[in-house]
Design a protein around this motif. Sequence first.
Motif, PDB file in Angstrom:
ATOM      1  N   SER A   1      24.893  41.722   4.263  1.00  0.00           N
ATOM      2  CA  SER A   1      24.856  40.923   5.484  1.00  0.00           C
ATOM      3  C   SER A   1      24.162  41.695   6.609  1.00  0.00           C
ATOM      4  CB  SER A   1      26.279  40.544   5.899  1.00  0.00           C
ATOM      5  OG  SER A   1      26.279  39.908   7.150  1.00  0.00           O
ATOM      6  N   ARG A   2      24.473  42.960   6.708  1.00  0.00           N
ATOM      7  CA  ARG A   2      23.825  43.805   7.731  1.00  0.00           C
ATOM      8  C   ARG A   2      22.310  43.826   7.501  1.00  0.00           C
ATOM      9  NH1 ARG A   2      25.787  49.147   6.890  1.00  0.00           N
ATOM     10  NH2 ARG A   2      27.780  48.112   7.070  1.00  0.00           N
ATOM     11  N   TYR A   3      21.891  43.919   6.255  1.00  0.00           N
ATOM     12  CA  TYR A   3      20.467  43.906   5.918  1.00  0.00           C
ATOM     13  C   TYR A   3      19.833  42.574   6.340  1.00  0.00           C
ATOM     14  CZ  TYR A   3      16.155  44.365   3.250  1.00  0.00           C
ATOM     15  OH  TYR A   3      14.837  44.435   2.897  1.00  0.00           O
ATOM     16  N   ILE A   4      20.515  41.470   6.049  1.00  0.00           N
ATOM     17  CA  ILE A   4      20.007  40.150   6.427  1.00  0.00           C
ATOM     18  C   ILE A   4      19.885  40.050   7.949  1.00  0.00           C
ATOM     19  CG2 ILE A   4      20.543  37.673   6.486  1.00  0.00           C
ATOM     20  CD1 ILE A   4      21.843  38.078   3.671  1.00  0.00           C
ATOM     21  N   ARG A   5      20.877  40.567   8.665  1.00  0.00           N
ATOM     22  CA  ARG A   5      20.846  40.500  10.135  1.00  0.00           C
ATOM     23  C   ARG A   5      19.700  41.351  10.711  1.00  0.00           C
ATOM     24  NH1 ARG A   5      25.402  37.640  11.529  1.00  0.00           N
ATOM     25  NH2 ARG A   5      27.117  37.784  10.046  1.00  0.00           N
ATOM     26  N   ILE A   6      19.352  42.424  10.036  1.00  0.00           N
ATOM     27  CA  ILE A   6      18.243  43.268  10.479  1.00  0.00           C
ATOM     28  C   ILE A   6      16.893  42.645  10.111  1.00  0.00           C
ATOM     29  CG2 ILE A   6      17.117  45.520  10.123  1.00  0.00           C
ATOM     30  CD1 ILE A   6      19.973  46.687   9.770  1.00  0.00           C
ATOM     31  N   HIS A   7      16.851  41.900   8.996  1.00  0.00           N
ATOM     32  CA  HIS A   7      15.610  41.286   8.486  1.00  0.00           C
ATOM     33  C   HIS A   7      15.759  39.760   8.388  1.00  0.00           C
ATOM     34  CE1 HIS A   7      15.749  45.422   6.805  1.00  0.00           C
ATOM     35  NE2 HIS A   7      14.486  45.421   7.194  1.00  0.00           N
ATOM     36  N   PRO A   8      16.106  39.071   9.458  1.00  0.00           N
ATOM     37  CA  PRO A   8      16.368  37.634   9.339  1.00  0.00           C
ATOM     38  C   PRO A   8      15.151  36.823   8.907  1.00  0.00           C
ATOM     39  CG  PRO A   8      16.217  38.253  11.647  1.00  0.00           C
ATOM     40  CD  PRO A   8      16.229  39.534  10.839  1.00  0.00           C
TER      41      PRO A   8
ATOM     42  N   GLN B   1      22.844  30.845  17.006  1.00  0.00           N
ATOM     43  CA  GLN B   1      24.273  30.981  17.308  1.00  0.00           C
ATOM     44  C   GLN B   1      25.114  30.895  16.033  1.00  0.00           C
ATOM     45  OE1 GLN B   1      22.084  28.874  18.624  1.00  0.00           O
ATOM     46  NE2 GLN B   1      22.278  28.780  20.842  1.00  0.00           N
ATOM     47  N   ALA B   2      24.733  30.008  15.130  1.00  0.00           N
ATOM     48  CA  ALA B   2      25.466  29.893  13.864  1.00  0.00           C
ATOM     49  C   ALA B   2      25.275  31.151  13.033  1.00  0.00           C
ATOM     50  CB  ALA B   2      25.003  28.659  13.089  1.00  0.00           C
ATOM     51  N   PHE B   3      24.038  31.636  12.981  1.00  0.00           N
ATOM     52  CA  PHE B   3      23.714  32.867  12.259  1.00  0.00           C
ATOM     53  C   PHE B   3      24.598  34.012  12.744  1.00  0.00           C
ATOM     54  CE2 PHE B   3      21.137  36.788  12.061  1.00  0.00           C
ATOM     55  CZ  PHE B   3      20.752  36.812  10.734  1.00  0.00           C
ATOM     56  N   ASP B   4      24.676  34.159  14.060  1.00  0.00           N
ATOM     57  CA  ASP B   4      25.459  35.253  14.648  1.00  0.00           C
ATOM     58  C   ASP B   4      26.960  35.088  14.426  1.00  0.00           C
ATOM     59  OD1 ASP B   4      23.132  36.475  15.564  1.00  0.00           O
ATOM     60  OD2 ASP B   4      23.267  35.554  17.563  1.00  0.00           O
ATOM     61  N   ALA B   5      27.422  33.855  14.283  1.00  0.00           N
ATOM     62  CA  ALA B   5      28.856  33.596  14.160  1.00  0.00           C
ATOM     63  C   ALA B   5      29.379  33.713  12.731  1.00  0.00           C
ATOM     64  CB  ALA B   5      29.174  32.203  14.706  1.00  0.00           C
ATOM     65  N   LEU B   6      28.492  33.680  11.749  1.00  0.00           N
ATOM     66  CA  LEU B   6      28.946  33.716  10.355  1.00  0.00           C
ATOM     67  C   LEU B   6      29.544  35.068   9.986  1.00  0.00           C
ATOM     68  CD1 LEU B   6      25.984  31.874   8.598  1.00  0.00           C
ATOM     69  CD2 LEU B   6      28.289  30.984   8.997  1.00  0.00           C
ATOM     70  N   THR B   7      30.581  35.032   9.157  1.00  0.00           N
ATOM     71  CA  THR B   7      31.120  36.272   8.606  1.00  0.00           C
ATOM     72  C   THR B   7      30.098  36.836   7.624  1.00  0.00           C
ATOM     73  OG1 THR B   7      32.185  35.239   6.704  1.00  0.00           O
ATOM     74  CG2 THR B   7      33.487  35.368   8.770  1.00  0.00           C
TER      75      THR B   7
ATOM     76  N   GLN C   1      14.907  38.076  -0.815  1.00  0.00           N
ATOM     77  CA  GLN C   1      15.805  37.014  -1.249  1.00  0.00           C
ATOM     78  C   GLN C   1      16.198  37.188  -2.715  1.00  0.00           C
ATOM     79  OE1 GLN C   1      13.213  33.707  -0.318  1.00  0.00           O
ATOM     80  NE2 GLN C   1      14.542  33.048   1.362  1.00  0.00           N
ATOM     81  N   GLN C   2      15.247  37.611  -3.541  1.00  0.00           N
ATOM     82  CA  GLN C   2      15.542  37.821  -4.957  1.00  0.00           C
ATOM     83  C   GLN C   2      16.648  38.856  -5.126  1.00  0.00           C
ATOM     84  OE1 GLN C   2      11.949  38.920  -7.023  1.00  0.00           O
ATOM     85  NE2 GLN C   2      10.980  36.936  -6.669  1.00  0.00           N
TER      86      GLN C   2
ATOM     87  N   LEU D   1      12.836  28.943   3.657  1.00  0.00           N
ATOM     88  CA  LEU D   1      13.893  29.685   4.340  1.00  0.00           C
ATOM     89  C   LEU D   1      14.998  28.721   4.773  1.00  0.00           C
ATOM     90  CD1 LEU D   1      11.721  31.992   6.623  1.00  0.00           C
ATOM     91  CD2 LEU D   1      12.752  32.556   4.415  1.00  0.00           C
ATOM     92  N   VAL D   2      16.210  29.239   4.886  1.00  0.00           N
ATOM     93  CA  VAL D   2      17.340  28.449   5.355  1.00  0.00           C
ATOM     94  C   VAL D   2      17.147  28.199   6.844  1.00  0.00           C
ATOM     95  CG1 VAL D   2      19.840  28.460   5.723  1.00  0.00           C
ATOM     96  CG2 VAL D   2      18.890  29.433   3.628  1.00  0.00           C
ATOM     97  N   GLU D   3      17.261  26.947   7.261  1.00  0.00           N
ATOM     98  CA  GLU D   3      17.186  26.624   8.681  1.00  0.00           C
ATOM     99  C   GLU D   3      18.571  26.755   9.279  1.00  0.00           C
ATOM    100  OE1 GLU D   3      15.370  22.807   9.194  1.00  0.00           O
ATOM    101  OE2 GLU D   3      13.382  23.574   8.675  1.00  0.00           O
TER     102      GLU D   3
END
Length: 174
Positions: free
Chosen positions: A145-152, A9-15, A50-51, A3-5
């Motif tokens: 992106s919304r999906y990623i934010r829901i399933h980080p 705060q960075a996760f939340d700030a990304l577009t 991820q795939q 997984l990406v480390e």
Amino acid sequence: MKLVEMKKQAFDALTDAELVLACTDPAVSALQGKEGADKASVIRSLHPDQQQVFMIRLLYPACHSEPDFQAWIRYLLDKPGYWQGVQGGLHFFGETELIRLLDEAKEAIEGHVPLSRTNAAIPHSEISPLYEQFKSFDDTMQRISRYIRIHPGSFVQFVSSNVQSAQPWNGGGC
């Protein structure tokens, strides 16, 4: 694949686009210099979520210009399994309009000249309106992106603030 480390705060700030690209860049990097079975092995090593995101991410370079759009469609058609993988990812996210648009682009490109690396940039009149519609790819990136934010947990490992993490890709959308 690991997984990406990333700091929360960075996760939340990304577009939206930055988040999708940051979550897929390790796989893109892992594919560089590999061929055929080795590429398939890298893709298989990804978490199923991820795939799906990775395969759609392959469309990202196509949003920069009409020649890029046409060249990337040709590239995806030329690589065994890529077109089907992108279509599968789009199905996963319910992107039926984008599937329709890409199918039309495929028909327009294949209907004129057989695919080859030497004719990738030959313009086709049917491509311009399809590329104009494809510019809505930013909407797809937003939904992913919304999906990623829901399933980080399928994409990132949050690290504490005192741990250095790699800088995410920093670029714009389509």
